[in-house]
Design a protein around this motif. Structure first.
Motif, PDB file in Angstrom:
ATOM      1  N   MET A   1     -73.340  48.970 -11.991  1.00 16.17           N
ATOM      2  CA  MET A   1     -73.342  48.609 -13.407  1.00 16.17           C
ATOM      3  C   MET A   1     -73.737  49.812 -14.261  1.00 16.17           C
ATOM      4  SD  MET A   1     -75.365  45.477 -15.267  1.00 16.17           S
ATOM      5  CE  MET A   1     -76.873  46.413 -15.571  1.00 16.17           C
ATOM      6  N   LEU A   2     -72.995  50.057 -15.328  1.00 11.33           N
ATOM      7  CA  LEU A   2     -73.291  51.142 -16.259  1.00 11.33           C
ATOM      8  C   LEU A   2     -74.211  50.630 -17.364  1.00 11.33           C
ATOM      9  CD1 LEU A   2     -69.655  52.570 -16.517  1.00 11.33           C
ATOM     10  CD2 LEU A   2     -71.481  53.284 -14.957  1.00 11.33           C
ATOM     11  N   SER A   3     -74.885  51.556 -18.042  1.00 12.66           N
ATOM     12  CA  SER A   3     -75.809  51.108 -19.086  1.00 12.66           C
ATOM     13  C   SER A   3     -76.030  52.202 -20.118  1.00 12.66           C
ATOM     14  CB  SER A   3     -77.151  50.697 -18.474  1.00 12.66           C
ATOM     15  OG  SER A   3     -77.834  51.817 -17.940  1.00 12.66           O
ATOM     16  N   GLY A   4     -76.764  51.845 -21.179  1.00 10.41           N
ATOM     17  CA  GLY A   4     -77.159  52.793 -22.212  1.00 10.41           C
ATOM     18  C   GLY A   4     -78.678  52.819 -22.311  1.00 10.41           C
ATOM     19  N   TRP A   5     -79.207  53.718 -23.128  1.00  9.09           N
ATOM     20  CA  TRP A   5     -80.658  53.842 -23.285  1.00  9.09           C
ATOM     21  C   TRP A   5     -81.239  52.532 -23.815  1.00  9.09           C
ATOM     22  CZ3 TRP A   5     -83.314  57.628 -21.214  1.00  9.09           C
ATOM     23  CH2 TRP A   5     -82.713  58.873 -21.008  1.00  9.09           C
ATOM     24  N   HIS A   6     -82.358  52.108 -23.232  1.00  8.28           N
ATOM     25  CA  HIS A   6     -82.996  50.866 -23.667  1.00  8.28           C
ATOM     26  C   HIS A   6     -84.422  50.801 -23.128  1.00  8.28           C
ATOM     27  CE1 HIS A   6     -81.543  49.987 -19.609  1.00  8.28           C
ATOM     28  NE2 HIS A   6     -82.451  49.026 -19.538  1.00  8.28           N
ATOM     29  N   LYS A   7     -85.167  49.845 -23.627  1.00  9.53           N
ATOM     30  CA  LYS A   7     -86.467  49.486 -23.083  1.00  9.53           C
ATOM     31  C   LYS A   7     -86.371  48.055 -22.562  1.00  9.53           C
ATOM     32  CE  LYS A   7     -89.058  52.351 -26.431  1.00  9.53           C
ATOM     33  NZ  LYS A   7     -89.839  53.224 -25.540  1.00  9.53           N
ATOM     34  N   ASP A   8     -87.284  47.680 -21.685  1.00 10.36           N
ATOM     35  CA  ASP A   8     -87.300  46.321 -21.158  1.00 10.36           C
ATOM     36  C   ASP A   8     -88.383  45.467 -21.813  1.00 10.36           C
ATOM     37  OD1 ASP A   8     -85.207  46.923 -19.508  1.00 10.36           O
ATOM     38  OD2 ASP A   8     -86.406  47.148 -17.687  1.00 10.36           O
ATOM     39  N   SER A   9     -88.836  45.898 -22.991  1.00 10.93           N
ATOM     40  CA  SER A   9     -89.876  45.160 -23.703  1.00 10.93           C
ATOM     41  C   SER A   9     -89.303  44.272 -24.802  1.00 10.93           C
ATOM     42  CB  SER A   9     -90.926  46.120 -24.264  1.00 10.93           C
ATOM     43  OG  SER A   9     -90.320  47.249 -24.877  1.00 10.93           O
ATOM     44  N   GLY A  10     -87.988  44.075 -24.787  1.00  9.97           N
ATOM     45  CA  GLY A  10     -87.362  43.047 -25.608  1.00  9.97           C
ATOM     46  C   GLY A  10     -87.138  43.376 -27.068  1.00  9.97           C
TER      47      GLY A  10
ATOM     48  N   LYS B   1     -99.938  46.107 -20.268  1.00  8.34           N
ATOM     49  CA  LYS B   1     -99.550  46.637 -18.966  1.00  8.34           C
ATOM     50  C   LYS B   1     -98.677  45.625 -18.229  1.00  8.34           C
ATOM     51  CE  LYS B   1    -103.553  49.678 -18.360  1.00  8.34           C
ATOM     52  NZ  LYS B   1    -104.699  50.034 -17.483  1.00  8.34           N
ATOM     53  N   VAL B   2     -97.380  45.749 -18.440  1.00  7.68           N
ATOM     54  CA  VAL B   2     -96.405  44.948 -17.707  1.00  7.68           C
ATOM     55  C   VAL B   2     -95.479  45.943 -17.028  1.00  7.68           C
ATOM     56  CG1 VAL B   2     -94.608  43.187 -17.820  1.00  7.68           C
ATOM     57  CG2 VAL B   2     -96.560  43.099 -19.402  1.00  7.68           C
ATOM     58  N   TYR B   3     -95.490  45.954 -15.713  1.00  2.00           N
ATOM     59  CA  TYR B   3     -94.759  46.962 -14.964  1.00  2.00           C
ATOM     60  C   TYR B   3     -93.634  46.333 -14.147  1.00  2.00           C
ATOM     61  CZ  TYR B   3     -98.838  49.968 -15.892  1.00  2.00           C
ATOM     62  OH  TYR B   3     -99.832  50.698 -16.486  1.00  2.00           O
ATOM     63  N   LYS B   4     -92.573  47.112 -13.977  1.00  4.18           N
ATOM     64  CA  LYS B   4     -91.455  46.723 -13.124  1.00  4.18           C
ATOM     65  C   LYS B   4     -91.334  47.706 -11.972  1.00  4.18           C
ATOM     66  CE  LYS B   4     -88.192  44.314 -16.170  1.00  4.18           C
ATOM     67  NZ  LYS B   4     -86.801  44.351 -16.712  1.00  4.18           N
ATOM     68  N   MET B   5     -90.661  47.256 -10.919  1.00  2.00           N
ATOM     69  CA  MET B   5     -90.352  48.151  -9.808  1.00  2.00           C
ATOM     70  C   MET B   5     -88.845  48.179  -9.609  1.00  2.00           C
ATOM     71  SD  MET B   5     -91.535  48.133  -5.790  1.00  2.00           S
ATOM     72  CE  MET B   5     -93.202  48.679  -6.156  1.00  2.00           C
TER      73      MET B   5
ATOM     74  N   ALA C   1     -89.144  53.852  -4.287  1.00  2.00           N
ATOM     75  CA  ALA C   1     -89.217  52.887  -5.381  1.00  2.00           C
ATOM     76  C   ALA C   1     -89.732  53.601  -6.622  1.00  2.00           C
ATOM     77  CB  ALA C   1     -90.132  51.721  -5.022  1.00  2.00           C
ATOM     78  N   ILE C   2     -89.389  53.056  -7.779  1.00  2.00           N
ATOM     79  CA  ILE C   2     -89.898  53.561  -9.051  1.00  2.00           C
ATOM     80  C   ILE C   2     -90.635  52.423  -9.726  1.00  2.00           C
ATOM     81  CG2 ILE C   2     -89.339  54.589 -11.289  1.00  2.00           C
ATOM     82  CD1 ILE C   2     -86.597  55.375  -9.992  1.00  2.00           C
ATOM     83  N   ILE C   3     -91.891  52.637 -10.073  1.00  2.00           N
ATOM     84  CA  ILE C   3     -92.632  51.651 -10.840  1.00  2.00           C
ATOM     85  C   ILE C   3     -92.779  52.199 -12.253  1.00  2.00           C
ATOM     86  CG2 ILE C   3     -94.862  52.567 -10.052  1.00  2.00           C
ATOM     87  CD1 ILE C   3     -95.935  49.669 -10.235  1.00  2.00           C
ATOM     88  N   PHE C   4     -92.486  51.351 -13.235  1.00  2.00           N
ATOM     89  CA  PHE C   4     -92.501  51.848 -14.614  1.00  2.00           C
ATOM     90  C   PHE C   4     -92.963  50.776 -15.585  1.00  2.00           C
ATOM     91  CE2 PHE C   4     -88.291  50.119 -13.888  1.00  2.00           C
ATOM     92  CZ  PHE C   4     -87.934  49.499 -15.076  1.00  2.00           C
ATOM     93  N   ASP C   5     -93.516  51.244 -16.685  1.00  2.00           N
ATOM     94  CA  ASP C   5     -93.946  50.403 -17.795  1.00  2.00           C
ATOM     95  C   ASP C   5     -92.701  49.859 -18.494  1.00  2.00           C
ATOM     96  OD1 ASP C   5     -94.810  49.699 -20.548  1.00  2.00           O
ATOM     97  OD2 ASP C   5     -96.710  50.637 -19.985  1.00  2.00           O
ATOM     98  N   VAL C   6     -92.668  48.554 -18.823  1.00  2.00           N
ATOM     99  CA  VAL C   6     -91.464  47.974 -19.430  1.00  2.00           C
ATOM    100  C   VAL C   6     -91.169  48.581 -20.800  1.00  2.00           C
ATOM    101  CG1 VAL C   6     -91.662  45.796 -18.197  1.00  2.00           C
ATOM    102  CG2 VAL C   6     -92.724  46.016 -20.460  1.00  2.00           C
TER     103      VAL C   6
END
Length: 209
Positions: free
Chosen positions: A99-108, A126-130, A171-176
């Protein structure tokens, strides 16, 4: 308090940069099992999106993935990152394929934001994703590219751009709140995505049955 957790370098890195790469978190056998579970699901179900496939709400929709969420290595990483033994899985989990994508954040932000107040300056947000990658990515933009420390910045263009080099089992863990992007479309792919939006729908989210 557990002083090892409170002084953990992993937590320090994520709080400073917004992300961290964990090398070799998963064994070859675990990677193979994950790949088999994902391929089995996409052979029967999935959603077409941005010239690839995705499955939102995978924690519920994808049978057989439950074993991943309680893996000791994953639980330990989140405990270290959050500096506490008391962690909670929000249930948010997606799987993607090509899947292709563009720049974004996962914080809605595109939905008004999931948090209240000035959460980009909040130390306790502190809400993190992996992100778990099942293929090798050589840091040329085919995997995850991030904007360093952008979890503290609302502007999507702010922060140093870094294409992450990951291998199977990493794995990469990152702040949403971190600004990030997967593989970006080239000119031909952008045209194809525009055609899909026009004739299939805004997000091309049509069930692939």
């Amino acid at each position: 308090p557990n002083m090892t957790i409170l002084n953990d370098d992993l937590a320090n890195t994520i709080e400073r940069d917004g992300y961290a790469v964990i090398r070799g978190l998963f064994s070859p056998e675990e990677v193979a099992r994950m790949r088999a579970d994902v391929e089995k699901h996409f052979s029967k179900r999935g959603v077409l999106h941005n010239l690839g496939r995705t499955q939102p709400n995978a924690a519920v929709e994808v049978e057989g993935l439950g074993w991943i969420y309680s893996l000791p290595g994953i639980v330990d990483v989140f405990r270290r990152a959050l500096r506490t033994d008391d962690v909670m899985f929000t249930g948010h989990c997606d799987i993607h394929d090509s899947m292709l994508s563009g720049w974004h954040k996962d914080s809605g932000e595109h939905r008004g934001g999931y948090f209240k107040g000035d959460y980009f300056t909040a130390d306790d947000c502190k809400v993190y994703k992996m992100a778990i990658y099942l293929d090798d990515h050589d840091g040329t933009g085919t995997g995850l590219t991030i904007r360093k420390a952008s979890h503290r910045m609302k502007d999507l263009a702010a922060g140093e751009e870094v294409a992450l080099d990951t291998r199977k089992g990493d794995a990469i863990i990152f702040d949403v709140r971190l600004t990030h992007v997967g593989q970006r479309p080239d000119f031909v792919e952008r045209v194809m995505m525009a055609v899909n939006r026009k004739f299939i729908g805004r997000n091309s989210d049509k069930p692939d049955l």
